[in-house]
Design an enzyme around this catalytic site. Structure first.
Site, PDB file in Angstrom:
ATOM      1  N   ASN A   1       0.873  -1.168   0.000  1.00 16.26           N
ATOM      2  CA  ASN A   1       0.000   0.000   0.000  1.00 16.26           C
ATOM      3  C   ASN A   1       0.911   1.219   0.000  1.00 16.26           C
ATOM      4  O   ASN A   1       1.517   1.561   1.020  1.00 16.26           O
ATOM      5  CB  ASN A   1      -0.918  -0.011   1.232  1.00 16.26           C
ATOM      6  CG  ASN A   1      -1.840   1.191   1.280  1.00 16.26           C
ATOM      7  OD1 ASN A   1      -1.468   2.295   0.888  1.00 16.26           O
ATOM      8  ND2 ASN A   1      -3.041   1.002   1.801  1.00 16.26           N
TER       9      ASN A   1
ATOM     10  N   ASP B   1       2.593   4.727   5.117  1.00 15.00           N
ATOM     11  CA  ASP B   1       2.439   4.163   6.462  1.00 15.00           C
ATOM     12  C   ASP B   1       2.479   2.636   6.446  1.00 15.00           C
ATOM     13  O   ASP B   1       2.478   2.013   7.502  1.00 15.00           O
ATOM     14  CB  ASP B   1       1.160   4.677   7.148  1.00 15.00           C
ATOM     15  CG  ASP B   1      -0.072   4.637   6.259  1.00 15.00           C
ATOM     16  OD1 ASP B   1       0.047   4.321   5.058  1.00 15.00           O
ATOM     17  OD2 ASP B   1      -1.169   4.943   6.764  1.00 15.00           O
TER      18      ASP B   1
END
Length: 256
Positions: A7, A246
């Site tokens: 991601n 993140d």
């Protein structure tokens, strides 16, 4: 063969990170989530220069998924059949003899909300679809940001991340188990039973520095591929770079 899921939390911001990581880690197949780019802005040419062919489905500001591979992905399918909505959260393709499904699972916001209900509905539709995919494609890999930590080993504090909390609620974990019941296996857990290894850390409260993380980025493999899983891990290095995502890349390696 190295297969990874990452991601990137905006490919517009993280393209230099992706390029650096592809050159260093050299995966054969990569699933990206949260590309946050409309299709006409996807850096197809730049990635081709690095030896990767791309298929992608994106939208402005939110969501977005892509599959990168050393060879041209074929039989591409965008979305979840039978579940029509505007979110760009799923893409699948065949690479070699592998069927690759890349998912960006709905976050769900909080238990009991409309978004939580939507997450469970979406996961039910994904299960029905993957049941058919598993029958059609014995060599199946399902990767992505699942936004579900499978069990207490996958969270930094089980007292906080409990059955009533988003990402670890009983219903979400049951939905994930429903996918595994199709004959899929968590590639990381085939080789590692330890806890405290994470793939996501909140930007707030120095989450990465304090290792306050969750393992929510998973690569699931079918029974036919299970004997071939030779290595698996999470590459924390990109999370240390300036302006990181993140999430860190989660990967498996198939032998033979």
């Amino acid at each position: 063969m190295r297969i990874a899921s990452w991601n990137v939390n905006s490919l517009n911001v993280r393209l230099p990170h992706l390029e650096q990581w592809l050159c260093g880690f050299a995966p054969d197949i990569v699933g990206l989530q949260e590309t946050k780019l409309e299709d006409h802005r996807f850096p197809d040419a730049a990635l081709a220069e690095l030896g990767y062919r791309s298929v992608f489905s994106g939208q402005k500001t939110y969501n977005g998924v892509a599959i990168l591979a050393r060879e041209v992905p074929r039989d591409v399918l965008v979305g979840v059949p039978g579940f029509e909505h505007e979110h760009r959260r799923a893409i699948s393709a065949t690479v070699g003899d592998l069927r690759i499904v890349n998912l960006y699972v709905v976050n769900g916001q909080d238990v009991g909300t409309e978004k939580y209900a939507f997450k469970l509905e979406w996961l039910a539709a994904v299960r029905a679809w993957l049941e058919a995919e598993a029958r059609a494609h014995p060599k199946l890999v399902v990767m992505g940001d699942f936004n579900i930590a499978p069990d207490d080993r996958d969270v930094h504090d089980p007292a906080v991340w409990n059955e009533g909390h988003i990402l670890t609620s009983a219903a979400e974990r049951a939905a994930l188990r429903g996918l595994l019941e199709l004959g899929l296996h968590d590639g990381y857990r085939l080789l590692h039973q330890d806890g405290g290894v994470f793939s996501w850390w909140d930007y707030r409260q120095a989450g990465f520095r304090r290792d306050l993380g969750l393992r929510i980025d998973l690569t699931l493999v079918s029974e036919a591929l299970r004997p071939q899983v030779a290595a698996a891990g999470i590459d924390r290095e990109p999370r240390t770079w300036e302006r990181p995502s993140d999430h860190a890349p989660a990967w498996i390696e198939l032998a033979g």
